[in-house]
Scaffold this active site. Structure first.
Site, PDB file in Angstrom:
ATOM      1  N   THR A 111      22.143  45.677  24.928  1.00 58.93           N
ATOM      2  CA  THR A 111      21.093  45.794  25.943  1.00 58.93           C
ATOM      3  C   THR A 111      21.513  46.661  27.118  1.00 58.93           C
ATOM      4  O   THR A 111      20.654  47.132  27.867  1.00 58.93           O
ATOM      5  CB  THR A 111      20.666  44.407  26.467  1.00 58.93           C
ATOM      6  OG1 THR A 111      21.811  43.755  27.031  1.00 58.93           O
ATOM      7  CG2 THR A 111      20.081  43.552  25.358  1.00 58.93           C
ATOM      8  N   HIS A 129      31.064  47.956  26.408  1.00 61.59           N
ATOM      9  CA  HIS A 129      31.600  46.712  26.971  1.00 61.59           C
ATOM     10  C   HIS A 129      32.017  45.780  25.845  1.00 61.59           C
ATOM     11  O   HIS A 129      31.454  45.813  24.748  1.00 61.59           O
ATOM     12  CB  HIS A 129      30.596  46.015  27.892  1.00 61.59           C
ATOM     13  CG  HIS A 129      29.247  45.770  27.284  1.00 61.59           C
ATOM     14  ND1 HIS A 129      28.292  46.751  27.168  1.00 61.59           N
ATOM     15  CD2 HIS A 129      28.682  44.653  26.760  1.00 61.59           C
ATOM     16  CE1 HIS A 129      27.203  46.251  26.602  1.00 61.59           C
ATOM     17  NE2 HIS A 129      27.421  44.967  26.334  1.00 61.59           N
TER      18      HIS A 129
HETATM   19  P1  AMP Z   1      24.857  43.417  25.423  1.00 62.00           P
HETATM   20  O1  AMP Z   1      23.595  42.649  25.145  1.00 62.00           O
HETATM   21  O2  AMP Z   1      25.919  43.327  24.382  1.00 62.00           O
HETATM   22  O3  AMP Z   1      24.546  44.836  25.830  1.00 62.00           O
HETATM   23  O4  AMP Z   1      25.523  42.706  26.676  1.00 62.00           O
HETATM   24  C1  AMP Z   1      25.036  42.850  27.970  1.00 62.00           C
HETATM   25  C2  AMP Z   1      25.425  41.613  28.716  1.00 62.00           C
HETATM   26  O5  AMP Z   1      25.310  41.904  30.097  1.00 62.00           O
HETATM   27  C3  AMP Z   1      24.557  40.389  28.447  1.00 62.00           C
HETATM   28  O6  AMP Z   1      25.368  39.342  27.907  1.00 62.00           O
HETATM   29  C4  AMP Z   1      23.987  40.037  29.815  1.00 62.00           C
HETATM   30  O7  AMP Z   1      23.908  38.649  30.024  1.00 62.00           O
HETATM   31  C5  AMP Z   1      24.976  40.703  30.745  1.00 62.00           C
HETATM   32  N1  AMP Z   1      24.462  41.056  32.066  1.00 62.00           N
HETATM   33  C6  AMP Z   1      23.283  41.657  32.353  1.00 62.00           C
HETATM   34  N2  AMP Z   1      23.175  41.853  33.678  1.00 62.00           N
HETATM   35  C7  AMP Z   1      24.313  41.352  34.240  1.00 62.00           C
HETATM   36  C8  AMP Z   1      24.805  41.250  35.575  1.00 62.00           C
HETATM   37  N3  AMP Z   1      24.097  41.705  36.629  1.00 62.00           N
HETATM   38  N4  AMP Z   1      26.005  40.669  35.795  1.00 62.00           N
HETATM   39  C9  AMP Z   1      26.717  40.185  34.743  1.00 62.00           C
HETATM   40  N5  AMP Z   1      26.323  40.271  33.458  1.00 62.00           N
HETATM   41  C10 AMP Z   1      25.136  40.837  33.205  1.00 62.00           C
END
Ligand code: AMP
Ligand code: ZN
Length: 120
Positions: free
Chosen positions: A101, A106
């Site tokens: 997302t 990461h």
């Molecule tokens: P992915 O879905 O693998 O791209 O992981 C993105 C992650 O970022 C998800 O687990 C979200 O919960 C996390 N995330 C989104 N916005 C934030 C934020 N402001 N601070 C910390 N984590 C976040």
């Protein structure tokens, strides 16, 4: 210390690394930044990101593989510091089918409970 290489103004994680959006920082060095996931899927859920904007694992090449190698040394250290001696999981989602997302490379560190056996 934060300074993002190849900064993307539309990227959430570039803004977090830069300090423009607040985060719960766990670790930082010249190469990477680690912070707690805002929507944790396990008692410990930490994201480790390079301080260079790389979109995903699909963009890892010989030119930037050193970032990934370094990040994996940091992941092992964070897992130990978090007390995850009974095991843990590291995950990197790629693209829509992978459930990515945020388009900034990461690695999720998940632990602190017996994780689901489901991988997909
Ligand atoms: P992915 O879905 O693998 O791209 O992981 C993105 C992650 O970022 C998800 O687990 C979200 O919960 C996390 N995330 C989104 N916005 C934030 C934020 N402001 N601070 C910390 N984590 C976040
Ligand atoms: Zn970025």
């Amino acid at each position: 210390m934060s300074k993002v290489q190849n900064y993307d103004p539309d990227c959430l994680f570039c803004k977090i690394i830069q300090g423009d959006i607040p985060s719960d920082k766990v670790y930082e060095d010249e190469v990477c930044y680690a912070f707690r996931d805002i929507n944790p899927q396990a008692p410990t859920h930490i994201l480790v990101v390079p301080k260079t904007h790389v979109p995903s694992c699909a963009a890892v090449s010989a030119d930037n593989a050193g970032l990934v190698a370094h990040i994996f040394t940091v992941i092992a250290r964070i897992a130990a510091d978090e007390g995850l001696e009974n095991g843990w999981r590291v995950v990197s989602n790629v693209g829509p089918d992978g459930g990515q997302t945020v388009p900034h490379l990461h690695f999720h560190i998940l632990g602190g409970k017996r994780l689901s056996g489901q991988m997909g």
